[in-house]
Design a protein around this motif. Structure first.
Motif, PDB file in Angstrom:
ATOM      1  N   TYR A 251       0.815  -1.212   0.000  1.00  0.00           N
ATOM      2  CA  TYR A 251       0.000   0.000   0.000  1.00  0.00           C
ATOM      3  C   TYR A 251       0.848   1.261   0.000  1.00  0.00           C
ATOM      4  N   THR A 252       0.499   2.207  -0.871  1.00  0.00           N
ATOM      5  CA  THR A 252       1.128   3.522  -0.879  1.00  0.00           C
ATOM      6  C   THR A 252       0.423   4.394   0.163  1.00  0.00           C
ATOM      7  N   PRO A 253       1.009   5.555   0.511  1.00  0.00           N
ATOM      8  CA  PRO A 253       0.284   6.475   1.388  1.00  0.00           C
ATOM      9  C   PRO A 253      -1.083   6.865   0.815  1.00  0.00           C
ATOM     10  N   TYR A 254      -1.170   7.001  -0.521  1.00  0.00           N
ATOM     11  CA  TYR A 254      -2.453   7.348  -1.140  1.00  0.00           C
ATOM     12  C   TYR A 254      -3.501   6.274  -0.878  1.00  0.00           C
ATOM     13  N   HIS A 255      -3.129   5.012  -0.934  1.00  0.00           N
ATOM     14  CA  HIS A 255      -4.084   3.939  -0.665  1.00  0.00           C
ATOM     15  C   HIS A 255      -4.707   4.069   0.719  1.00  0.00           C
ATOM     16  N   LEU A 256      -3.931   4.592   1.665  1.00  0.00           N
ATOM     17  CA  LEU A 256      -4.429   4.705   3.044  1.00  0.00           C
ATOM     18  C   LEU A 256      -5.419   5.854   3.217  1.00  0.00           C
ATOM     19  N   THR A 257      -5.648   6.631   2.161  1.00  0.00           N
ATOM     20  CA  THR A 257      -6.658   7.703   2.256  1.00  0.00           C
ATOM     21  C   THR A 257      -8.064   7.165   2.047  1.00  0.00           C
ATOM     22  N   TYR A 258      -8.196   5.944   1.498  1.00  0.00           N
ATOM     23  CA  TYR A 258      -9.523   5.364   1.258  1.00  0.00           C
ATOM     24  C   TYR A 258     -10.290   5.243   2.571  1.00  0.00           C
ATOM     25  N   GLY A 259     -11.540   5.729   2.544  1.00  0.00           N
ATOM     26  CA  GLY A 259     -12.387   5.619   3.719  1.00  0.00           C
ATOM     27  C   GLY A 259     -12.070   6.620   4.809  1.00  0.00           C
ATOM     28  N   ARG A 260     -11.169   7.565   4.536  1.00  0.00           N
ATOM     29  CA  ARG A 260     -10.817   8.560   5.542  1.00  0.00           C
ATOM     30  C   ARG A 260     -11.342   9.932   5.114  1.00  0.00           C
ATOM     31  N   PRO A 261     -11.618  10.800   6.087  1.00  0.00           N
ATOM     32  CA  PRO A 261     -12.376  12.017   5.773  1.00  0.00           C
ATOM     33  C   PRO A 261     -11.611  13.162   5.135  1.00  0.00           C
ATOM     34  N   ASN A 262     -10.278  13.233   5.314  1.00  0.00           N
ATOM     35  CA  ASN A 262      -9.558  14.423   4.854  1.00  0.00           C
ATOM     36  C   ASN A 262      -9.332  14.390   3.342  1.00  0.00           C
ATOM     37  N   GLY A 263     -10.155  15.161   2.638  1.00  0.00           N
ATOM     38  CA  GLY A 263     -10.093  15.202   1.177  1.00  0.00           C
ATOM     39  C   GLY A 263      -8.838  15.867   0.654  1.00  0.00           C
ATOM     40  N   GLU A 264      -8.288  16.837   1.420  1.00  0.00           N
ATOM     41  CA  GLU A 264      -7.078  17.531   0.965  1.00  0.00           C
ATOM     42  C   GLU A 264      -5.892  16.582   0.890  1.00  0.00           C
ATOM     43  N   ILE A 265      -5.781  15.720   1.888  1.00  0.00           N
ATOM     44  CA  ILE A 265      -4.683  14.743   1.876  1.00  0.00           C
ATOM     45  C   ILE A 265      -4.844  13.825   0.670  1.00  0.00           C
ATOM     46  N   ARG A 266      -6.069  13.346   0.463  1.00  0.00           N
ATOM     47  CA  ARG A 266      -6.336  12.443  -0.657  1.00  0.00           C
ATOM     48  C   ARG A 266      -6.005  13.111  -1.993  1.00  0.00           C
ATOM     49  N   GLN A 267      -6.436  14.364  -2.156  1.00  0.00           N
ATOM     50  CA  GLN A 267      -6.194  15.097  -3.403  1.00  0.00           C
ATOM     51  C   GLN A 267      -4.705  15.287  -3.657  1.00  0.00           C
ATOM     52  N   GLN A 268      -3.997  15.711  -2.613  1.00  0.00           N
ATOM     53  CA  GLN A 268      -2.580  15.992  -2.766  1.00  0.00           C
ATOM     54  C   GLN A 268      -1.803  14.725  -3.133  1.00  0.00           C
ATOM     55  N   LEU A 269      -2.106  13.635  -2.458  1.00  0.00           N
ATOM     56  CA  LEU A 269      -1.385  12.390  -2.725  1.00  0.00           C
ATOM     57  C   LEU A 269      -1.772  11.776  -4.072  1.00  0.00           C
ATOM     58  N   HIS A 270      -3.025  11.954  -4.477  1.00  0.00           N
ATOM     59  CA  HIS A 270      -3.466  11.453  -5.778  1.00  0.00           C
ATOM     60  C   HIS A 270      -2.653  12.097  -6.895  1.00  0.00           C
ATOM     61  N   ALA A 271      -2.439  13.407  -6.751  1.00  0.00           N
ATOM     62  CA  ALA A 271      -1.707  14.140  -7.784  1.00  0.00           C
ATOM     63  C   ALA A 271      -0.236  13.727  -7.852  1.00  0.00           C
TER      64      ALA A 271
END
Length: 308
Positions: A251-271
């Motif tokens: 799992y990458t750090p981005y994978h660990l954003t699944y199911g978690r509330p902070n959208g900014e973290i998810r967006q930043q790591l996705h990019a």
């Protein structure tokens, strides 16, 4: 990837998600206990009399064999341990001055704590300096595998951290790379407990920002996502954290954003995450379940129920 697969994979990441509560962040529960209540009430007067008998010489001397160095409480504490625990500064300094380069300074109690560990736990940086200058070894670990610096990072003690990283630093690189018995090094502990200034200082001192903890292979960035700490995520990325680093489960750090509330973290790591690493990895457990279902269907194909 359909929603069922996302949900299924997320379920298999549960073992990655025990970091929302710092108390659950290690493979083994850890306890920092200075042994303050280790003495019975009747012992205090006797200890005080023993302290009074010490020479209060303020000048360092070569160590000598003294009877008080051999005495221990039921918890394995020496008089120096007790002086630090009870913040009897003058007595502690007197004993340190009479113990320069003496192995006595590295005596461990039953929790494997040296006087150096206890000076951090009780927040006495002035004693830390004295102990280090007198020859106390900063590499000695307690019964959880923590050096004094590990404890300072866990407590967020800036003053103790400063002393431990500035006085006699010849072993600092080794200490920074050493994991405790839960698999966490100093950078992991500072990240887990959210001490951003310590995280930045550790990286400046040479801590590996991409070092993996030994339980599941998380880096400090994985831990920051687990904790949903946006500031820490940004800091680590700015310091060169590898967004494509994989845990032992893939799992990458981005994978660990699944199911978690902070959208900014998810967006930043996705990019920032490599496109081929954005999809959740296939679950081995899911495949094994399917195989097991297939085996079961073959095994019970000829079962008879109710004469049919």
């Amino acid at each position: 990837m359909d929603m069922y697969q996302v949900h299924n994979n997320s379920a298999h990441m549960d073992y990655e998600r025990d970091f929302m509560d710092p108390k659950k962040m290690s493979c083994n529960d850890e306890r920092v206990d200075s042994g303050v209540d280790s003495m019975a009430e009747g012992d205090y007067e006797r200890i005080h009399r023993e302290f009074q008998s010490l020479s209060m010489n303020s000048r360092p001397v070569e160590y000598s064999s003294e009877p008080w160095k051999e005495q221990r409480t039921e918890d394995g504490d020496t008089f120096l341990h007790l002086a630090i625990i009870h913040e009897a500064k003058d007595y502690a300094i007197s004993m340190i001055n009479m113990s320069y380069n003496d192995p006595f300074l590295n005596t461990q109690n039953h929790q494997k704590q040296t006087p150096l560990h206890l000076a951090v736990i009780t927040e006495q940086p002035h004693l830390l300096t004295r102990l280090l200058e007198a020859g106390c070894d900063p590499q000695v670990v307690d019964d959880h595998g923590n050096t004094a610096l590990h404890i300072a990072c866990k407590k967020g003690s800036l003053s103790c951290f400063s002393v431990l990283t500035q006085v006699h630093t010849q072993h600092l690189a080794s200490i920074l790379a050493t994991p405790n018995y839960s698999g966490h090094n100093c950078l992991h502990l500072a990240s887990i407990y959210g001490f951003l200034s310590l995280v930045e200082s550790l990286i400046k001192l040479g801590a590996d920002v991409n070092a993996q903890e030994h339980c599941n292979g998380r880096t400090a960035l994985h831990l920051a996502v687990d904790l949903q700490n946006l500031e820490l995520v940004r800091l680590l990325i700015s310091k060169g954290a590898n967004v494509n680093s994989l845990t032992y489960g893939g799992y990458t750090p981005y994978h660990l954003t699944y199911g978690r509330p902070n959208g900014e973290i998810r967006q930043q790591l996705h990019a920032l995450t490599a496109q081929e690493l954005r999809e959740l990895p296939e679950s081995d457990e899911e495949e094994s379940d399917e195989e097991s279902l297939s085996d079961d269907s073959e095994m019970y194909d000829d079962i008879v129920m109710g004469h049919k």
